[in-house]
Design a protein around this motif. Structure first.
Motif, mmCIF file in Angstrom:
data_model
loop_
_atom_site.group_PDB
_atom_site.id
_atom_site.type_symbol
_atom_site.label_atom_id
_atom_site.label_comp_id
_atom_site.label_asym_id
_atom_site.label_seq_id
_atom_site.Cartn_x
_atom_site.Cartn_y
_atom_site.Cartn_z
ATOM 1 N N GLU A 88 3.758 5.024 2.960
ATOM 2 C CA GLU A 88 2.957 4.605 1.809
ATOM 3 C C GLU A 88 2.814 5.727 0.786
ATOM 4 O OE1 GLU A 88 0.919 1.655 4.868
ATOM 5 O OE2 GLU A 88 -0.295 3.328 4.125
ATOM 6 N N ARG A 91 5.963 5.875 -1.214
ATOM 7 C CA ARG A 91 6.069 4.822 -2.231
ATOM 8 C C ARG A 91 5.140 5.085 -3.408
ATOM 9 N NH1 ARG A 91 5.646 0.281 2.044
ATOM 10 N NH2 ARG A 91 7.715 0.328 2.974
ATOM 11 N N ARG A 92 4.018 5.706 -3.103
ATOM 12 C CA ARG A 92 3.065 6.020 -4.169
ATOM 13 C C ARG A 92 3.691 7.005 -5.161
ATOM 14 N NH1 ARG A 92 -1.682 8.166 -1.103
ATOM 15 N NH2 ARG A 92 -1.030 6.497 0.302
ATOM 16 N N HIS A 119 -5.994 3.722 -4.093
ATOM 17 C CA HIS A 119 -5.917 5.053 -3.489
ATOM 18 C C HIS A 119 -7.011 6.014 -3.934
ATOM 19 C CE1 HIS A 119 -2.094 3.544 -2.247
ATOM 20 N NE2 HIS A 119 -1.680 3.432 -3.487
ATOM 21 N N SER B 191 3.145 -4.855 -4.883
ATOM 22 C CA SER B 191 2.042 -4.115 -4.295
ATOM 23 C C SER B 191 2.525 -3.013 -3.349
ATOM 24 C CB SER B 191 1.111 -5.092 -3.569
ATOM 25 O OG SER B 191 0.100 -4.389 -2.916
ATOM 26 N N LEU B 194 3.879 0.085 -4.881
ATOM 27 C CA LEU B 194 2.865 0.977 -5.443
ATOM 28 C C LEU B 194 2.130 1.725 -4.338
ATOM 29 C CD1 LEU B 194 1.659 -1.442 -8.199
ATOM 30 C CD2 LEU B 194 2.658 0.803 -8.601
ATOM 31 N N GLY B 195 2.623 1.603 -3.123
ATOM 32 C CA GLY B 195 2.072 2.390 -2.037
ATOM 33 C C GLY B 195 0.902 1.761 -1.308
ATOM 34 N N ALA B 196 0.597 0.496 -1.619
ATOM 35 C CA ALA B 196 -0.501 -0.152 -0.905
ATOM 36 C C ALA B 196 -0.085 -0.429 0.535
ATOM 37 C CB ALA B 196 -0.877 -1.454 -1.599
ATOM 38 N N THR B 197 -1.056 -0.448 1.452
ATOM 39 C CA THR B 197 -0.722 -0.783 2.831
ATOM 40 C C THR B 197 -0.421 -2.276 2.897
ATOM 41 O OG1 THR B 197 -2.980 -1.326 3.384
ATOM 42 C CG2 THR B 197 -2.328 0.965 3.687
ATOM 43 N N LYS B 198 0.237 -2.656 3.971
ATOM 44 C CA LYS B 198 0.594 -4.058 4.131
ATOM 45 C C LYS B 198 -0.665 -4.922 4.211
ATOM 46 C CE LYS B 198 3.486 -6.976 7.031
ATOM 47 N NZ LYS B 198 4.313 -7.014 8.232
ATOM 48 N N ARG B 200 -3.678 -4.285 3.036
ATOM 49 C CA ARG B 200 -4.340 -4.376 1.735
ATOM 50 C C ARG B 200 -3.595 -5.339 0.816
ATOM 51 N NH1 ARG B 200 -7.880 -1.338 -1.688
ATOM 52 N NH2 ARG B 200 -7.387 -1.885 -3.843
ATOM 53 N N VAL B 205 -3.732 -9.177 -2.562
ATOM 54 C CA VAL B 205 -2.744 -9.812 -3.434
ATOM 55 C C VAL B 205 -2.364 -11.208 -2.925
ATOM 56 C CG1 VAL B 205 -0.428 -9.608 -4.408
ATOM 57 C CG2 VAL B 205 -1.869 -7.581 -4.175
#
Ligand code: ATP
Ligand code: MG
Lengths: 258, 314
Positions: A88, A91-92, A119, B191, B194-198, B200, B205
């Motif tokens: 994660e 990806r951020r 975040h 989503s 953009l680095g959100a956890t699965k 979340r 979303v």
């Protein structure tokens, strides 16, 4: 390409990808230097998207996907650690723009806040100012200033795509991946986005998949030509386009097949 | 002439007539039912009918109203859906986003399919078997005063509500699964990229985008509870009145009311019909009218939500 690994932002080494055992990318190796744009070109189904989505590990969730080899970002193998938090964070730090603009079915500002609110906590004013700044960078602010609370789906395709770019910028990514970002857009919207890419390049490394030869030539510094899952040729865009080493690339550039 | 043109005239006519007559018969049956229900039902309908408790001791005459059956239907529906909702949603999320192909996933899907085909009376029978065990006495009341028995009564609003939840689970799961599937994969990509956890991503979303479809699933489940009779008859009991401590509506007696039996509109209709104790077509049809109105309202809500969703995304 440059051999000094210090300046290499993305180093793809012997990467092979498969879906359910069926190979999609074979033994691909490629270096993308810092603050440059690399274009992926090649006929449909040759593995461009697959390799692109491997750079931010977005394929991890695809059932049956497997990858061997390594992809290094700033010297660290991103496949060396499978912890969810690591993926994660990766990806951020990498912005991704898709072929179909994908704003979420909610307000324009809400779309902008979404990545950052996931975040960080902070003052609303700070979020707002940052969102405005990024919308300006994307050249969108002046057009939609008065309807920031409207749903993002009310924007035109080109505006939606620029919103997605602005949204990705909220996390200040140093690397950005574009998968045919203009294929659903008209020439003027395309031109605006290309302009922005050149602006963003000043402090970012980018990969752009495109079927548009002109676009590849206009915006990219480096080009990699894919054919049936392999990178057949890669190098400086000028060399690739004006001195193709292989018959295949020569024919592709002349539009003999696509 | 070796070949001859076939004449389709006759079979065409017969087919057309068959289709028209069938349609006409259906319309007639429906119109007849509607007339009967309205004719008898409207006679019984009045404000008093809705707000008075039934009075089963009054012989023959249509004394009393349908207050407690109406409350019973509402309470049972709420208990059932409140229990079913979290399980159904979690299962749908599991099937849609976490299950790997094969193995356990196939097992869950198979169980859902089979459960959806089991007649509700069988589910009720099973519930009765389980909830008469003394260990589950909390959900109803223990049978007392009978020498040598140590069993629970096994009939109550709680028991019936749990049973209803089990009955509707497969339908709610399936419709929720469809609702989740209908969310474009690009939302998930947006989503996650953009680095959100699965988790979340699913929560913020996917569930948001699927909300209308999920609500429709809930409403359809409620409709099934409202219309069911077998589960009510077996696990709520045949008494037309609330059997808990009196008065049933006093807050201090609510738990007792829930742990005891009562009736719903469907069991009231049975009771008031010639097949049951009464011979009161008018009140039975009056209650039917209310029952049908509730189901129509639920369906209308589901349709409106579906339309609103289609409009929003379109
Ligand atoms: N999710 C998936 N599951 C199975 N196979 C896939 C999946 N995605 C892609 N493939 C296969 O992998 C190969 C490469 O696909 P990919 O999408 O990477 O090609 P591409 O170069 O991006 O093509 P296009 O130019 O049409 O976008 C194709 O044969 C494709 O069918
Ligand atoms: Mg592609």
């Amino acid at each position: 390409m440059d051999n000094t690994s210090k300046n290499i932002a993305i180093r793809i080494k012997n990467v092979t990808c498969s879906y359910g055992g069926k190979p999609a990318v074979r033994n691909a190796s490629l270096d993308v230097p810092q603050n440059s744009i690399c274009a992926f070109i090649g006929p449909s189904g040759c593995g461009k998207t697959t390799l692109l989505r491997s750079v931010n590990r977005l394929n991890d969730l695809t059932e049956g996907f497997a990858l061997s080899g390594s992809i290094e970002i700033n010297g660290e193998n991103i496949y060396g650690n499978d912890a969810a938090s690591h993926v994660e964070a990766l990806r951020r730090n990498i912005g991704m723009i898709f072929q179909q603009p994908n704003p979420l079915p909610t307000g324009i500002l809400k779309n902008m806040y979404m990545p950052i609110k996931a975040h960080y906590t902070g003052e609303k004013k700070y979020f707002y100012e940052k969102a405005v700044e990024k919308l300006k960078t994307a050249g969108l602010y002046d057009e939609i200033e008065h309807r920031l609370d409207r749903t993002a789906l009310s924007l035109s395709g080109g505006q939606q795509q620029r919103l997605c770019i602005a949204r990705a910028l909220m996390l200040e990514p140093k690397i950005m991946l574009f998968d045919e970002p203009c294929s659903a857009l008209d020439p003027i919207a395309t031109y605006k986005i290309e302009d922005m890419l050149l602006e963003l390049k000043k402090e970012r490394t980018m990969i752009i998949v495109t079927h548009n030869m002109e676009q590849a030539r206009r915006v990219s510094d480096y080009t990699a030509f894919f054919y049936q899952g392999e990178i057949v040729e890669a190098g400086r865009t000028n060399d690739v386009f004006f001195n193709p080493k292989t018959e295949l690339l020569d024919q592709y550039i002349r539009g003999r097949f696509s | 002439m070796p070949i001859k043109q076939k004449n389709h005239r006759a079979s065409d006519l017969a087919g057309t007539a068959y289709a028209h007559i069938s349609a006409a018969i259906i319309v007639c049956v429906f119109a007849f039912m509607l007339i009967v229900i309205l004719r008898y039902g409207f006679g019984a309908l009045s404000l008093r009918f809705l707000i008075e408790e039934p009075d089963p001791s009054a012989l023959g005459a249509s004394k009393g109203g349908i207050l407690t059956p109406l409350i019973g239907t509402v309470v049972l529906t709420l208990i059932g859906i409140l229990i079913a909702f979290p399980f159904a949603l979690a299962t749908a999320i599991y099937l849609g986003f976490y299950a790997k192909k094969g193995g356990f996933n196939t097992l869950v899907k198979g169980a859902v399919d089979i459960l959806s085909g089991v007649p509700t009376v069988v589910i009720a029978l099973f519930a009765l078997l389980v909830f008469t065990l003394p260990q589950f006495g909390f959900f109803s009341v223990m049978i007392e005063g009978v020498e040598g028995t140590n069993r629970a009564y096994g009939k109550s609003f709680l028991v019936a509500g749990i049973t209803m939840a089990i009955m509707i689970l497969p339908f709610v799961i399936k419709s929720m699964e469809e609702a989740l599937k209908a969310v474009p994969a690009s939302y998930m990509d947006a989503s996650l990229a953009l680095g959100a956890t699965k988790w979340r991503t699913i929560r913020k979303v996917i569930l948001g985008a699927a909300r209308d479809g999920l609500t429709t699933g809930v409403i359809l489940g409620m409709g099934r509870i409202v219309g069911d009779t077998a589960i009510v008859w077996l696990t709520l009991g045949g008494s037309i009145r609330m059997t808990g401590r009196k008065p049933w509506y006093a807050p201090e007696n609510w738990l007792s009311t829930l742990k005891n039996g009562g009736s719903t509109l469907t069991s009231y209709i049975y009771y008031a019909s010639p097949a049951g104790e009464g011979n009161q077509f008018d009140v039975a049809f009056g209650a039917s009218l209310v029952l049908i109105a509730i189901i129509l309202l639920l369906n209308l809500a589901a349709t409106l939500i579906g339309k609103a969703g289609a409009h929003k995304n379109g």
